[in-house]
Design an enzyme around this catalytic site. Sequence first.
Site, PDB file in Angstrom:
ATOM      1  N   LYS A  82      25.057   2.446  13.140  1.00 46.62           N
ATOM      2  CA  LYS A  82      24.526   2.175  14.614  1.00 46.62           C
ATOM      3  C   LYS A  82      23.305   1.088  14.668  1.00 46.62           C
ATOM      4  CE  LYS A  82      22.916   4.883  18.751  1.00 46.62           C
ATOM      5  NZ  LYS A  82      22.577   6.154  19.335  1.00 46.62           N
ATOM      6  N   SER A 157      24.904   7.924  23.663  1.00 46.04           N
ATOM      7  CA  SER A 157      24.438   6.358  23.423  1.00 46.04           C
ATOM      8  C   SER A 157      25.198   5.792  22.239  1.00 46.04           C
ATOM      9  CB  SER A 157      23.022   5.985  23.336  1.00 46.04           C
ATOM     10  OG  SER A 157      22.483   6.584  22.442  1.00 46.04           O
ATOM     11  N   SER A 181      23.379  12.116  22.335  1.00 42.71           N
ATOM     12  CA  SER A 181      23.951  10.988  22.053  1.00 42.71           C
ATOM     13  C   SER A 181      24.847  10.657  20.858  1.00 42.71           C
ATOM     14  CB  SER A 181      22.979   9.651  21.841  1.00 42.71           C
ATOM     15  OG  SER A 181      22.625   9.292  23.002  1.00 42.71           O
TER      16      SER A 181
HETATM   17  N1  GLN Z   1      22.148  10.376  27.537  1.00 39.08           N
HETATM   18  C1  GLN Z   1      20.717  10.683  27.167  1.00 39.08           C
HETATM   19  C2  GLN Z   1      19.694   9.762  27.737  1.00 39.08           C
HETATM   20  O1  GLN Z   1      20.188   8.791  28.357  1.00 39.08           O
HETATM   21  C3  GLN Z   1      20.737  11.238  25.788  1.00 39.08           C
HETATM   22  C4  GLN Z   1      20.681   9.902  24.958  1.00 39.08           C
HETATM   23  C5  GLN Z   1      20.385   9.984  23.602  1.00 39.08           C
HETATM   24  O2  GLN Z   1      20.698  11.156  23.039  1.00 39.08           O
HETATM   25  N2  GLN Z   1      20.112   9.031  22.864  1.00 39.08           N
HETATM   26  O3  GLN Z   1      18.350   9.780  27.564  1.00 39.08           O
END
Ligand code: GLN
Length: 494
Positions: A82, A157, A181
């Site tokens: 990532k 994400s 995410s």
């Molecule tokens: N969707 C959540 C956010 O936007 C979690 C994102 C994540 O786990 N990095 O904060």
Amino acid sequence: MTELYDLTIHELQDLLKTKKASSQEITTSVFQRIKSVEPRVQAYITLTEESALAQAKLADEKISSVGAQFIAPLFGIPIGIKDNFLTEGIKTTAGSNILNNYIPPYNGTTVQKLLDAGAIIPGKLNMDEFAMGSSNETSFFGTPKNPWDLERIAGGSSGGSAAAVAAGECFASTGTDTGGSIRLPAALTNLVGIKPTYGRVSRYGVIAFASSLDQVGPLTKDVMDGAIMLQALAGHDPKDSTSINTPVPNYVEGLKKLPKDLPLKGWKIAIPKEYFVEGMDAEVSKATQEAIETLKRLGAECREVSLPHTQYGVPTYYILATAEASSNLARYDGIRYGHRKSDPASLVDLYKKSRSEGFGSEVKRRIMLGTYVLSAGYYDAYYIRAQKVRTLIRQDFEKVFEENDVILTPVSPTPAWKIGEKAADPLKMYLSDIFTININLAGLPALSLPCGMTQSGLPIGMQIVSKHFQEEKMLQAAYAYEQATSWSQMRARL
Ligand code: GLN
């Protein structure tokens, strides 16, 4: 014939050990696949074909000199990274324009651990900007497509991490999970996604979003591969003061020692009633119910429990995560990293314009929200109160774990949605994490694994949560389920 790129890590290990395939053949198969599907999937921000093939050549030379039985577990196998993991000499953007020219001078701990375990890096994977999002639509570098339906998102994400593995563009990938995410994109693309206990895996050299919640973990094609990857990633790191010095069990052996007959006999599985809410997709609900029946057939006792503070998870998370993000992102000032405004009128102008140009709108929204909840006069009403609610949420879980081995819930209230469907409505987007966020607030480990398909062929995932530092339990429960079903063996056809 099954193509090499469709195999799992443990299948490749067997091929490498018996010399039925070389690392160069495996890596070439991945890059041929990337050439054919990447223009449609768009999982990668950066590809590193030349260095990957050179790494594969070295791997093969090593196998012939030391003997295949001595090779490390990820030896010669391409693992995608990532783009918020620092990689020495390879551009690392965190999905943001503000870091679009940033080349780190060192590897983060987990990247180094994967390299030490023999992994080959094929490239850096797309993600929501600074990991803020659930669909990968906030990335500066476009949105990866779901390999099961190219008109849909692959989740976020870690959207690129999910899309690439599901499309056969690498065999496993790293992700980060602050509120879901890893687990959400895994569920939406038929993969296994693991968020380890807070403190189990080092975050040193991972670009911070919300430091009291962020955790590193893998996305893989099945549970055995998840165990192999977690084994490589886990462990104490003196460079991350939140990493815990506690022994890492042998996860792979833990799976192998499960009894074949009634593997979950004597297990108590808790089903929290707050996770089966109205408005949830009927097919997701049905698949989860069927999974509960399968777990019962495997010997487990499944019982309804309550986690009464569940409904406060999303608002609590969006106070704490934004507060921490506003502080973590202060370092991107146009001086030390990344994008810098040219010809500024003054120092303040340089800060202002570099940040205004460099950050996208979701990141700006979070910095403003986070600054507000930390500001004098509002700190007690929002930030302190959210910390108190976080404790209540953690205590809910502790209570349930007094009498149960693991907790089972859905991962996402719906299967993968269409690109653009929720992008204009932040609240709608935030609600896609209602089943994953509380796990981060409580610091618990959780795993997402395939448990069904909708009529229209979209994957459905379920979540298994264990006690702190008991990852082997959730892996065992997931493995028992996976051995009794065939969902994890299904591959997207592109
Ligand atoms: N969707 C959540 C956010 O936007 C979690 C994102 C994540 O786990 N990095 O904060």
